[in-house]
Design a protein around this motif. Structure first.
Motif, PDB file in Angstrom:
ATOM      1  N   ILE A  35      -3.662   2.871  -2.047  1.00 17.17           N
ATOM      2  CA  ILE A  35      -4.990   2.422  -1.611  1.00 17.17           C
ATOM      3  C   ILE A  35      -5.989   3.565  -1.662  1.00 17.17           C
ATOM      4  N   LYS A  36      -5.517   4.776  -1.326  1.00 16.01           N
ATOM      5  CA  LYS A  36      -6.417   5.926  -1.268  1.00 16.01           C
ATOM      6  C   LYS A  36      -6.916   6.323  -2.644  1.00 16.01           C
ATOM      7  N   HIS A  37      -6.038   6.259  -3.646  1.00 15.08           N
ATOM      8  CA  HIS A  37      -6.376   6.806  -4.962  1.00 15.08           C
ATOM      9  C   HIS A  37      -6.836   5.753  -5.970  1.00 15.08           C
ATOM     10  N   ASN A  38      -6.977   4.499  -5.533  1.00 15.43           N
ATOM     11  CA  ASN A  38      -7.406   3.447  -6.453  1.00 15.43           C
ATOM     12  C   ASN A  38      -8.572   2.669  -5.853  1.00 15.43           C
ATOM     13  N   GLY A  39      -9.537   2.383  -6.707  1.00 12.43           N
ATOM     14  CA  GLY A  39     -10.616   1.500  -6.308  1.00 12.43           C
ATOM     15  C   GLY A  39     -10.228   0.060  -6.591  1.00 12.43           C
ATOM     16  N   THR A  46     -11.871  -4.265  -6.506  1.00  9.32           N
ATOM     17  CA  THR A  46     -12.902  -5.268  -6.243  1.00  9.32           C
ATOM     18  C   THR A  46     -12.241  -6.635  -6.284  1.00  9.32           C
ATOM     19  N   PRO A  47     -12.897  -7.675  -5.761  1.00  4.52           N
ATOM     20  CA  PRO A  47     -12.301  -9.008  -5.859  1.00  4.52           C
ATOM     21  C   PRO A  47     -12.036  -9.429  -7.307  1.00  4.52           C
ATOM     22  N   ARG A  48     -12.853  -8.948  -8.253  1.00  2.81           N
ATOM     23  CA  ARG A  48     -12.629  -9.306  -9.665  1.00  2.81           C
ATOM     24  C   ARG A  48     -11.495  -8.488 -10.268  1.00  2.81           C
ATOM     25  N   LYS A  49     -11.323  -7.257  -9.811  1.00  2.00           N
ATOM     26  CA  LYS A  49     -10.226  -6.399 -10.281  1.00  2.00           C
ATOM     27  C   LYS A  49      -9.461  -5.879  -9.059  1.00  2.00           C
ATOM     28  N   PRO A  50      -8.654  -6.719  -8.461  1.00  2.00           N
ATOM     29  CA  PRO A  50      -7.980  -6.313  -7.216  1.00  2.00           C
ATOM     30  C   PRO A  50      -6.876  -5.295  -7.465  1.00  2.00           C
ATOM     31  N   LEU A  51      -6.581  -4.541  -6.437  1.00  2.00           N
ATOM     32  CA  LEU A  51      -5.435  -3.640  -6.448  1.00  2.00           C
ATOM     33  C   LEU A  51      -4.213  -4.444  -6.011  1.00  2.00           C
ATOM     34  N   ARG A  52      -3.194  -4.468  -6.855  1.00  2.00           N
ATOM     35  CA  ARG A  52      -1.982  -5.231  -6.561  1.00  2.00           C
ATOM     36  C   ARG A  52      -0.817  -4.258  -6.361  1.00  2.00           C
ATOM     37  N   ILE A  53      -0.230  -4.331  -5.199  1.00  2.00           N
ATOM     38  CA  ILE A  53       0.918  -3.478  -4.860  1.00  2.00           C
ATOM     39  C   ILE A  53       2.129  -4.374  -4.642  1.00  2.00           C
ATOM     40  N   LEU A  71      14.515   1.027  -4.111  1.00  2.00           N
ATOM     41  CA  LEU A  71      13.332   0.359  -3.590  1.00  2.00           C
ATOM     42  C   LEU A  71      12.160   0.755  -4.489  1.00  2.00           C
ATOM     43  N   ILE A  72      11.509  -0.232  -5.070  1.00  2.00           N
ATOM     44  CA  ILE A  72      10.479   0.026  -6.088  1.00  2.00           C
ATOM     45  C   ILE A  72       9.116  -0.331  -5.519  1.00  2.00           C
ATOM     46  N   VAL A  73       8.222   0.638  -5.531  1.00  2.00           N
ATOM     47  CA  VAL A  73       6.834   0.425  -5.110  1.00  2.00           C
ATOM     48  C   VAL A  73       5.961   0.701  -6.328  1.00  2.00           C
ATOM     49  N   GLU A  74       5.249  -0.341  -6.785  1.00  2.00           N
ATOM     50  CA  GLU A  74       4.425  -0.189  -7.984  1.00  2.00           C
ATOM     51  C   GLU A  74       3.056  -0.816  -7.764  1.00  2.00           C
ATOM     52  N   ASN A  75       2.089  -0.248  -8.425  1.00  2.00           N
ATOM     53  CA  ASN A  75       0.727  -0.781  -8.327  1.00  2.00           C
ATOM     54  C   ASN A  75       0.009  -0.585  -9.654  1.00  2.00           C
ATOM     55  N   ASN A  76      -0.931  -1.494  -9.929  1.00  2.00           N
ATOM     56  CA  ASN A  76      -1.792  -1.294 -11.095  1.00  2.00           C
ATOM     57  C   ASN A  76      -2.793  -0.182 -10.770  1.00  2.00           C
ATOM     58  N   ARG A  77      -3.311   0.449 -11.797  1.00  2.00           N
ATOM     59  CA  ARG A  77      -4.152   1.630 -11.580  1.00  2.00           C
ATOM     60  C   ARG A  77      -5.622   1.293 -11.836  1.00  2.00           C
ATOM     61  N   HIS A  78      -6.436   1.601 -10.833  1.00  2.00           N
ATOM     62  CA  HIS A  78      -7.895   1.525 -10.937  1.00  2.00           C
ATOM     63  C   HIS A  78      -8.463   2.815 -10.345  1.00  2.00           C
ATOM     64  N   PRO A  79      -8.441   3.914 -11.112  1.00  2.00           N
ATOM     65  CA  PRO A  79      -8.883   5.198 -10.557  1.00  2.00           C
ATOM     66  C   PRO A  79     -10.269   5.087  -9.937  1.00  2.00           C
ATOM     67  N   ARG A  80     -10.407   5.661  -8.764  1.00  2.00           N
ATOM     68  CA  ARG A  80     -11.678   5.609  -8.050  1.00  2.00           C
ATOM     69  C   ARG A  80     -12.713   6.470  -8.772  1.00  2.00           C
ATOM     70  N   THR A  81     -13.942   5.993  -8.783  1.00  2.00           N
ATOM     71  CA  THR A  81     -15.047   6.808  -9.319  1.00  2.00           C
ATOM     72  C   THR A  81     -15.417   7.909  -8.338  1.00  2.00           C
ATOM     73  N   ASP A  82     -15.227   7.626  -7.036  1.00  2.00           N
ATOM     74  CA  ASP A  82     -15.480   8.637  -6.009  1.00  2.00           C
ATOM     75  C   ASP A  82     -14.139   9.118  -5.467  1.00  2.00           C
ATOM     76  N   ALA A  83     -13.411   9.846  -6.316  1.00  2.00           N
ATOM     77  CA  ALA A  83     -12.053  10.245  -5.964  1.00  2.00           C
ATOM     78  C   ALA A  83     -12.041  11.048  -4.665  1.00  2.00           C
TER      79      ALA A  83
END
Length: 339
Positions: A261-265, A267-274, A283-295
């Motif tokens: 959550i901290k490192h990915n931006g 939006t409702p149109r491009k949600p972060l899915r974990i 135990l596998i924890v995976e998420n799609n990547r949306h790098p934050r513009t304000d890292a």
């Protein structure tokens, strides 16, 4: 095995030449045939050294707790002596009739040889094997202390992040909005917030917790974040109940969600899915990547802390697989101890 063989060979050489010096006043035996006694001494010392480790484990600190300490020490010494007597007959006395058929041992020499074998066995047991066990125990104490330190650090970091003013401000801001818009959801949000703190504090100083306990923290934290971010965040837990008895370091999975959550931006149109799942002992924890513009600045402590804790717990590594599209972390699931 190799270490014990080398040690037995060196000990046999030293003891053999010491006895030769005591008996004859010289260091070297003139005839090569005389060194058959050295071979017999090695044949006696090698199995003696090999059996010392099981004896030390049998009388270790966590075994045979009923006898008092003096009785336990006496039994330990007697066990070492009895084993040495058996090995003296099997590996020294009997082979001597075949390798040194001309040797005539007087009753006095037999008694002296018998006593010497017992003394040698006791000497090497207490000054070699027990010393090795003592160092191993010291290393184990250091390992446990380091693991406890890492656990305390993880718990402290998790608590510090949750009481961070920015986190509290956002949580209270969401709570304030929900009080006016949806009082029922406000009550639910407050309950989720308290569940997060309760789950964090419940882990205490434990180096490992059942996966079901960690998932309780993850569910509370995920509900809290989903309430805060709405449709921009989706957390999926796909864990077969069969894995919930396995063990993981406390807060490890929650820290991975927090990192995502901290490192990915999002939006409702491009949600972060974990997604959190388990298979093949991982135990596998995976998420799609949306790098934050304000890292946000990274402290680089989350993943290294998890890796260090696993390093103290198992030889199985933490697998980190970053790709341009996804970020995947695989944590080994450790077996629960059998009763």
């Amino acid at each position: 095995m190799i270490r014990k063989s080398v040690l037995a060979a060196l000990a046999a050489v030293v003891v053999f030449h010491v006895l030769i010096f005591i008996q004859y006043g010289v260091v070297w035996v003139g005839a090569l045939a005389g060194y058959r006694e050295l071979l017999l001494l090695f044949a006696f010392l090698l199995p003696t050294f090999l059996v010392h480790a099981p004896i030390a484990r049998l009388f270790g600190a966590d075994r045979l707790t009923r006898p008092p300490a003096p009785v336990k020490a006496l039994l330990e010494g007697l066990c070492v002596v009895l084993v040495s007597l058996v090995f003296w007959r099997v590996f020294y006395l009997f082979p001597q009739h075949y390798l040194v058929p001309t040797a005539e041992l007087s009753p006095r020499a037999l008694r002296l040889s018998l006593v010497l074998s017992a003394v040698l066995s006791l000497f090497f047991y207490y000054f070699v094997e027990r010393e090795h066990m003592r160092k191993h125990l010291e290393q184990e104490v250091v390992r446990v202390a380091q693991l406890q330190k890492e656990t305390f650090q993880a718990q402290l970091e998790a608590l510090q992040k949750q009481v961070d003013p920015h986190f509290l401000f956002n949580s209270l801001n969401v709570l304030g909005s929900l009080i006016h818009l949806d009082p029922d959801r406000a009550v639910q949000f407050l309950g989720q917030l308290s569940d997060v703190y309760r789950a964090l504090l419940a882990t205490g100083a434990q180096p490992l917790v059942p996966l079901r306990s960690e998932l309780a923290l993850v569910r509370a934290y995920a509900h809290l974040m989903e309430t805060r971010f709405g449709a921009a965040l989706h957390v999926e837990l796909a864990i077969d109940p069969a894995w919930e008895q396995a063990l993981v370091p406390p807060t490890a999975v929650q820290m991975l969600l927090e990192n995502a959550i901290k490192h990915n931006g999002a939006t409702p149109r491009k949600p972060l899915r974990i997604k959190v799942s388990a298979e093949n002992g991982l135990l596998i924890v995976e998420n799609n990547r949306h790098p934050r513009t304000d890292a946000l600045p990274s402290t680089h402590t989350g993943l290294p802390n998890i890796q260090r804790r696993y390093h103290h717990l198992t030889d199985r590594p933490v697998e980190i697989v970053p790709t341009p599209e996804r970020f995947v972390v695989r944590l080994p699931l450790l077996p629960a101890p059998t009763v």
